[in-house]
Scaffold this motif. Structure first.
Motif, PDB file in Angstrom:
ATOM      1  N   LEU A  10       0.948  -1.236  -0.043  1.00  0.00           N
ATOM      2  CA  LEU A  10       0.094  -0.074  -0.017  1.00  0.00           C
ATOM      3  C   LEU A  10       0.775   1.183   0.101  1.00  0.00           C
ATOM      4  O   LEU A  10       0.683   2.195  -0.795  1.00  0.00           O
ATOM      5  CB  LEU A  10      -0.929  -0.161   1.035  1.00  0.00           C
ATOM      6  CG  LEU A  10      -1.993   1.137   1.363  1.00  0.00           C
ATOM      7  CD1 LEU A  10      -2.773   1.316   0.097  1.00  0.00           C
ATOM      8  CD2 LEU A  10      -2.665   1.280   2.695  1.00  0.00           C
ATOM      9  N   LEU A  24      -7.008   9.448   1.483  1.00  0.00           N
ATOM     10  CA  LEU A  24      -7.348   8.193   1.536  1.00  0.00           C
ATOM     11  C   LEU A  24      -8.495   7.811   2.691  1.00  0.00           C
ATOM     12  O   LEU A  24      -9.585   7.424   2.630  1.00  0.00           O
ATOM     13  CB  LEU A  24      -6.425   7.046   1.508  1.00  0.00           C
ATOM     14  CG  LEU A  24      -6.841   5.835   1.545  1.00  0.00           C
ATOM     15  CD1 LEU A  24      -7.669   5.434   0.221  1.00  0.00           C
ATOM     16  CD2 LEU A  24      -5.651   4.798   1.467  1.00  0.00           C
ATOM     17  N   LEU A  28     -12.417   6.931   2.827  1.00  0.00           N
ATOM     18  CA  LEU A  28     -12.820   5.582   3.253  1.00  0.00           C
ATOM     19  C   LEU A  28     -13.802   5.982   4.676  1.00  0.00           C
ATOM     20  O   LEU A  28     -14.423   4.857   4.963  1.00  0.00           O
ATOM     21  CB  LEU A  28     -11.636   4.820   3.707  1.00  0.00           C
ATOM     22  CG  LEU A  28     -10.876   4.071   2.856  1.00  0.00           C
ATOM     23  CD1 LEU A  28      -9.441   3.597   3.282  1.00  0.00           C
ATOM     24  CD2 LEU A  28     -11.882   3.027   1.980  1.00  0.00           C
ATOM     25  N   VAL A  35      -5.268   4.580   8.480  1.00  0.00           N
ATOM     26  CA  VAL A  35      -4.566   4.315   7.035  1.00  0.00           C
ATOM     27  C   VAL A  35      -3.113   4.450   7.177  1.00  0.00           C
ATOM     28  O   VAL A  35      -2.482   3.820   6.706  1.00  0.00           O
ATOM     29  CB  VAL A  35      -5.011   5.820   6.265  1.00  0.00           C
ATOM     30  CG1 VAL A  35      -4.280   5.904   4.938  1.00  0.00           C
ATOM     31  CG2 VAL A  35      -6.409   5.681   5.903  1.00  0.00           C
ATOM     32  N   LEU A  55     -11.304  -0.158  -0.035  1.00  0.00           N
ATOM     33  CA  LEU A  55      -9.911   0.225  -0.003  1.00  0.00           C
ATOM     34  C   LEU A  55      -9.711   0.335  -1.599  1.00  0.00           C
ATOM     35  O   LEU A  55      -9.030   1.581  -1.992  1.00  0.00           O
ATOM     36  CB  LEU A  55      -8.935  -0.659   0.628  1.00  0.00           C
ATOM     37  CG  LEU A  55      -7.374  -0.177   0.461  1.00  0.00           C
ATOM     38  CD1 LEU A  55      -7.201   1.288   0.851  1.00  0.00           C
ATOM     39  CD2 LEU A  55      -6.714  -1.227   1.008  1.00  0.00           C
TER      40      LEU A  55
END
Length: 81
Positions: A10, A24, A28, A35, A55
């Motif tokens: 990631l 992110l 989410l 994260v 995701l």
């Protein structure tokens, strides 16, 4: 005997597509620390199908392209001594 590992990438994906943790996290609906913890994991964390789907969808939206699951993981086979 060593275990086979699924390496979590990631951090690399986020860097490649210039995705920030805060962006992110907002996509989410989670705290940025969540994260950060996901990003720092070296092996694939335990995520259920819905979380993994969320995701991938968030990454796709932020990168403005299709990011495959295979970009997020690498398999390292176990080594036998």
């Amino acid at each position: 005997m060593n275990q086979a590992l699924i390496i979590w990438k990631l951090r690399e994906v986020m860097a490649r597509y210039k995705i920030k943790s805060k962006e992110l996290a907002a996509e989410l609906g989670v705290h940025p620390n969540s994260v950060t913890n996901l990003r720092k994991a070296e092996t694939m964390p335990r995520l259920d199908g819905e979380a993994l789907d969320n995701l991938c969808n968030a990454l796709n939206k932020l990168a403005d392209r299709e990011i495959s699951l295979m970009e997020l993981v690498t398999h390292v086979p176990n080594s036998r001594n």
